[in-house]
Write a protein that holds these residues in place. Structure first.
Motif, PDB file in Angstrom:
ATOM      1  N   VAL C 204     -52.330  63.435  26.417  1.00  0.00           N
ATOM      2  CA  VAL C 204     -52.108  64.720  25.753  1.00  0.00           C
ATOM      3  C   VAL C 204     -52.672  65.906  26.530  1.00  0.00           C
ATOM      4  CG1 VAL C 204     -52.546  66.002  23.629  1.00  0.00           C
ATOM      5  CG2 VAL C 204     -52.053  63.561  23.520  1.00  0.00           C
ATOM      6  N   CYS C 205     -53.729  65.697  27.270  1.00  0.00           N
ATOM      7  CA  CYS C 205     -54.445  66.847  27.804  1.00  0.00           C
ATOM      8  C   CYS C 205     -53.809  67.394  29.083  1.00  0.00           C
ATOM      9  CB  CYS C 205     -55.892  66.473  28.070  1.00  0.00           C
ATOM     10  SG  CYS C 205     -56.737  66.079  26.551  1.00  0.00           S
ATOM     11  N   SER C 206     -53.982  68.706  29.244  1.00  0.00           N
ATOM     12  CA  SER C 206     -53.493  69.307  30.476  1.00  0.00           C
ATOM     13  C   SER C 206     -54.560  69.247  31.566  1.00  0.00           C
ATOM     14  CB  SER C 206     -53.072  70.755  30.219  1.00  0.00           C
ATOM     15  OG  SER C 206     -54.044  71.410  29.447  1.00  0.00           O
ATOM     16  N   ARG C 207     -55.832  69.268  31.131  1.00  0.00           N
ATOM     17  CA  ARG C 207     -56.905  69.169  32.119  1.00  0.00           C
ATOM     18  C   ARG C 207     -58.054  68.363  31.551  1.00  0.00           C
ATOM     19  NH1 ARG C 207     -59.316  74.376  34.636  1.00  0.00           N
ATOM     20  NH2 ARG C 207     -58.665  75.328  32.680  1.00  0.00           N
ATOM     21  N   HIS C 217     -68.817  68.801  36.548  1.00  0.00           N
ATOM     22  CA  HIS C 217     -68.934  68.034  37.777  1.00  0.00           C
ATOM     23  C   HIS C 217     -67.581  67.880  38.455  1.00  0.00           C
ATOM     24  CE1 HIS C 217     -72.073  65.893  39.877  1.00  0.00           C
ATOM     25  NE2 HIS C 217     -71.233  64.916  40.155  1.00  0.00           N
ATOM     26  N   GLU C 218     -66.550  67.725  37.652  1.00  0.00           N
ATOM     27  CA  GLU C 218     -65.199  67.592  38.190  1.00  0.00           C
ATOM     28  C   GLU C 218     -64.201  68.107  37.170  1.00  0.00           C
ATOM     29  OE1 GLU C 218     -65.196  63.487  40.297  1.00  0.00           O
ATOM     30  OE2 GLU C 218     -63.132  64.209  40.379  1.00  0.00           O
ATOM     31  N   VAL C 219     -63.180  68.798  37.657  1.00  0.00           N
ATOM     32  CA  VAL C 219     -62.123  69.268  36.765  1.00  0.00           C
ATOM     33  C   VAL C 219     -60.791  68.935  37.411  1.00  0.00           C
ATOM     34  CG1 VAL C 219     -61.296  71.207  35.381  1.00  0.00           C
ATOM     35  CG2 VAL C 219     -63.551  71.306  36.447  1.00  0.00           C
ATOM     36  N   GLY C 220     -59.806  68.639  36.597  1.00  0.00           N
ATOM     37  CA  GLY C 220     -58.481  68.426  37.154  1.00  0.00           C
ATOM     38  C   GLY C 220     -57.526  67.909  36.120  1.00  0.00           C
ATOM     39  N   PRO C 221     -56.262  67.845  36.453  1.00  0.00           N
ATOM     40  CA  PRO C 221     -55.291  67.249  35.542  1.00  0.00           C
ATOM     41  C   PRO C 221     -55.619  65.770  35.363  1.00  0.00           C
ATOM     42  CG  PRO C 221     -54.257  67.882  37.626  1.00  0.00           C
ATOM     43  CD  PRO C 221     -55.654  68.352  37.695  1.00  0.00           C
ATOM     44  N   PRO C 222     -55.302  65.188  34.222  1.00  0.00           N
ATOM     45  CA  PRO C 222     -55.719  63.820  33.935  1.00  0.00           C
ATOM     46  C   PRO C 222     -55.272  62.822  34.999  1.00  0.00           C
ATOM     47  CG  PRO C 222     -54.217  64.663  32.223  1.00  0.00           C
ATOM     48  CD  PRO C 222     -54.607  65.815  33.077  1.00  0.00           C
ATOM     49  N   GLU C 223     -54.052  63.000  35.526  1.00  0.00           N
ATOM     50  CA  GLU C 223     -53.580  62.037  36.533  1.00  0.00           C
ATOM     51  C   GLU C 223     -54.561  61.985  37.691  1.00  0.00           C
ATOM     52  OE1 GLU C 223     -51.141  65.201  36.552  1.00  0.00           O
ATOM     53  OE2 GLU C 223     -51.620  64.618  34.500  1.00  0.00           O
ATOM     54  N   GLU C 224     -54.997  63.195  38.135  1.00  0.00           N
ATOM     55  CA  GLU C 224     -55.936  63.283  39.257  1.00  0.00           C
ATOM     56  C   GLU C 224     -57.273  62.648  38.900  1.00  0.00           C
ATOM     57  OE1 GLU C 224     -55.966  65.214  42.318  1.00  0.00           O
ATOM     58  OE2 GLU C 224     -53.775  65.012  42.140  1.00  0.00           O
ATOM     59  N   VAL C 225     -57.845  63.157  37.814  1.00  0.00           N
ATOM     60  CA  VAL C 225     -59.221  62.795  37.469  1.00  0.00           C
ATOM     61  C   VAL C 225     -59.353  61.306  37.207  1.00  0.00           C
ATOM     62  CG1 VAL C 225     -60.980  63.060  35.681  1.00  0.00           C
ATOM     63  CG2 VAL C 225     -59.853  65.077  36.643  1.00  0.00           C
TER      64      VAL C 225
END
Ligand code: ATP
Ligand code: MG
Lengths: 219, 223, 241
Positions: C204-207, C217-225
């Motif tokens: 569901v989440c965009s980030r 510590h880290e931010v990004g789109p779920p696929e990345e993270v």
């Protein structure tokens, strides 16, 4: 008219305060003894004894202390004795105090966990032994703060004995007021003296209560 | 003991007794409503109010709780007129009872407020309510419900304590008893009867407060 | 311009610094999952955004409304941002309807009939219109949490903060609450949610924001993270799950 200095007033009040203190002590100690008896009735195994204590407590907690004083004063008189005020005052206050202490202490005994009764019974103790060695020692710890707190009610209760003519702090206040026509000052001082007697007890009760709660939480 | 109990006078003096009961009831009704309201205000100050007001309320509460009601009554009735505040017996009795119950109920209600889960304050805040709005609409009713039994007991205690207003000649039930005993010299009977009436009043008052509680708090459960 | 701007926010309890300079911008309509170990400051961050905690340094603004520690500013901010709690925090003395109407009538001074209409609509949205007259203690945990969501929605906020809103629920009740959140996200509501539901975050989440020791510590789109964690801390955190 004689002039009264503030010191004259205060000295007279303080002299009378002795009797407030004595009556309070007598009532508290006497009430404690009768209250202990009541407690045992209240938690006894016989239902008749339990209800007897219950009705006693309800009667004394459900009627004005002033009425109890009147009845003691005039009721003793029926036996043909010329009742001195101090006797009626002491008797009524002892019985009244007992009712409240008995009820407070019952709450403390009932606050002891049920498992304690069962554990001590399983060790083969009889009822008296259970009370003596297991229940009362635990209940007593919880009982100290509310008991100290109630002593304040006893001191304040003694003020009513002035109405049946016992000369203590309140009565002295009235007498001195009538002599000086300075009700504001006199009753103000009377209040301060009562405050000086009661406040340390109230505060100790609060502090003890807080300590107890902390101890419980650290269990 | 060859004393003959005699209760025949009861019939003759029932108007006095009735009036006494009425005044005792009036005193406790006014005292309870105004006293508890005062207690709510003071509890709000002590628990959530401005810092500068807290010591003032604390002093009031301590002073009242550590002095006898009789002296408070005398101070109001005899002492205040010397400041130019003339009061009737009934007014003085009313004021003394309100002030007295106000102090006790303040402490009781404060305990109820302090037992409120923190989440309730936060829920109110997160819905953009001010601190006061949260208190008024979210905190107050459950807090009162929590301590309603203790508050009810205190009201009964104050009602029984009101017997001393007879000492400033407020014509309550005890005043009636005193009046009857001075006329009939049947002190014992007069006081027994009025004691029984007080007992009945105490039981009734307790019931009434339970019923009122049921009205204000329709839900049984309160955390 | 971002809807929520969090700049260099610091927060200490006594000597311990819990938030050590947080920067985060949230655009309108974004759905952000905040993950991280217990004690990393996730709740504290959300509570700061809603003014439940006062920040020591930095600034927070929501749609131009600055977070300042006075009742006028707090009120303005809280009217824009709703919050849902782990423990629901429904008002026990009010019915479900009363819960949803209360702050409308008290804060917004919405007339009662209108507030009731809004309340019914919001309860409809969370599937609980039929519980309007029930009391909170008559509902299941999942239902209570949905009422809490309806209550927040009734204030018509532009963003919602959710702090582990399914953690106090029995496992079988989690999905009914998440379904409601999913729908809100689909309707374009801006959401900041602390959550342990990794699958939900992924779907569901965009980030995703990973917090560690009071920092982002880290931010990004779920696929990345989730697929390519950059830092050892995040790798370890994800490994634990
Ligand atoms: N009121 C408070 N007083 C003092 N310290 C606090 C307070 N609230 C939180 N803390 C501390 O701040 C740190 C961060 O707490 P926070 O609740 O934000 O963590 P969290 O990431 O939400 O953890 P969890 O996953 O367990 O909910 C913790 O170390 C906590 O002990
Ligand atoms: Mg948390």
């Amino acid at each position: 008219m004689i002039e009264f200095t503030l010191w004259d007033i205060l000295r007279n009040l303080l002299l009378a305060t002795r009797w407030t203190v004595v009556l309070s002590l007598v009532s508290f100690l006497g009430g404690g003894i009768v209250g202990l008896a009541l407690l045992f009735l209240r938690i006894s195994k016989r239902k008749s004894l339990r209800s007897l204590a219950k009705y006693y407590i309800e009667l004394f907690q459900g009627t004005p202390l002033l009425m109890q004083l009147f009845i003691a004063f005039f009721g003793l008189g029926l036996f043909g004795i010329d009742v001195p005020a101090w006797l009626a005052a002491g008797l009524a206050l002892v019985l009244w105090t007992a009712a409240f202490l008995g009820e407070i202490w019952r709450g403390c005994v009932e606050a002891v966990a049920k498992g304690q009764w069962e554990a001590s019974a399983s060790l083969g103790m009889g009822w008296l032994q259970q009370m003596r060695y297991v229940i009362l020692p635990q209940a007593m710890k919880v009982a100290v703060p509310p008991t100290v707190g109630f002593s304040v009610q006893v001191i304040k209760g003694t003020a009513l004995t002035s109405i049946i003519g016992f000369v203590e702090l309140s009565k002295a206040g009235t007498v001195v007021t009538n002599a000086t026509f300075q009700p504001f000052t006199v009753y103000g001082l009377v209040a301060l003296i009562y405050f000086a007697l009661c406040w340390p007890l109230s505060k100790s009760s609060q502090i003890l209560e807080r300590k107890l709660n902390v101890a419980h939480r650290n269990h | 003991m060859n004393y003959h109990f005699e209760f025949g006078w009861l019939l003759e003096y029932y108007p006095q007794i009735g009036k006494g009961i009425g005044i005792t009831a009036e005193l406790i009704a006014v005292g309870a409503v105004a006293g508890i309201s005062l207690g709510i205000c003071c509890a709000w100050v002590r628990a959530l109010g401005p810092a500068w007001l807290k010591p003032v309320v604390a002093a009031y509460v301590e002073l009242i709780r550590n002095t006898p009601f009789l002296i408070q009554l005398f101070f109001v009735f005899f002492g205040l007129p010397s400041l130019g505040l003339q009061l009737s017996e009934l007014q003085a009795a009313n004021i003394a009872m309100i002030v007295n119950l106000g102090a006790y109920s303040c402490e009781i209600i404060r305990a109820g407020i302090q037992a409120t889960p923190r989440g309730q304050f936060e829920a109110g805040a997160s819905l953009a309510m001010t601190r006061f709005e949260t208190f008024r609409h979210v905190i107050l009713v459950p807090s009162l419900q929590r301590i309603w039994p203790a508050l009810s007991s205190q009201v009964v205690i104050v009602m029984l304590g009101s017997a001393v207003v007879s000492q400033i000649a407020a014509e309550d039930l005890t005043f009636a008893a005193n009046f009857i005993q001075s006329r009939t010299f049947r002190a014992f009977e007069a006081y027994i009867v009025s004691t029984i009436i007080y007992l009945a009043l105490a039981i009734l008052l307790r019931q009434a407060l339970a019923i009122i509680g049921g009205f204000i708090f329709p839900r049984r459960t309160a955390r | 311009m971002s809807l929520i701007e969090i700049t260099e926010v610091r927060k200490s309890y006594g000597a311990t610094e819990v938030l050590k300079g947080i920067n985060l911008d949230v655009a309108s309509g974004e759905v952000i999952a905040i993950i991280g170990k217990s004690g990393s400051g996730k709740s504290t961050l959300l509570r700061c955004i809603n003014g439940l905690e006062t920040i020591n340094r930095g600034s927070i603004s929501v749609a131009g409304a600055q977070l300042l520690d006075d009742e006028v500013h707090l009120k303005a901010l809280r009217l824009k941002v709703g919050m849902i709690f782990q423990q629901f925090n429904l008002f026990p003395h009010q019915t479900v309807g009363g819960n949803v109407m209360l702050s409308q009538t008290v804060v917004k001074k919405t007339p009662k009939p209108e507030a009731e209409a809004i309340a019914r609509k919001m309860l409809e949205r969370v599937g609980l219109a039929h519980k309007f007259d029930a009391y909170p203690d008559e509902l299941s945990g999942g239902q209570q949490q949905r009422v809490a969501i309806a209550r927040a929605l009734a204030m018509q906020p532009i963003a919602l903060l959710c702090d582990e809103i399914t953690s106090a629920l029995d496992p079988e009740l989690v999905s009914e609450v998440l379904a409601v959140v999913r729908e809100l996200a689909a309707e374009g509501m801006t959401l900041l949610m602390v959550t342990h539901e990794m699958k939900f975050a992924r779907d569901v989440c965009s980030r995703v924001v990973f917090m560690h020791q009071g920092r982002v510590h880290e931010v990004g789109p779920p696929e990345e993270v989730f697929a390519r964690p950059q830092t050892p801390e995040l790798k370890q955190f994800l490994g634990l799950h």
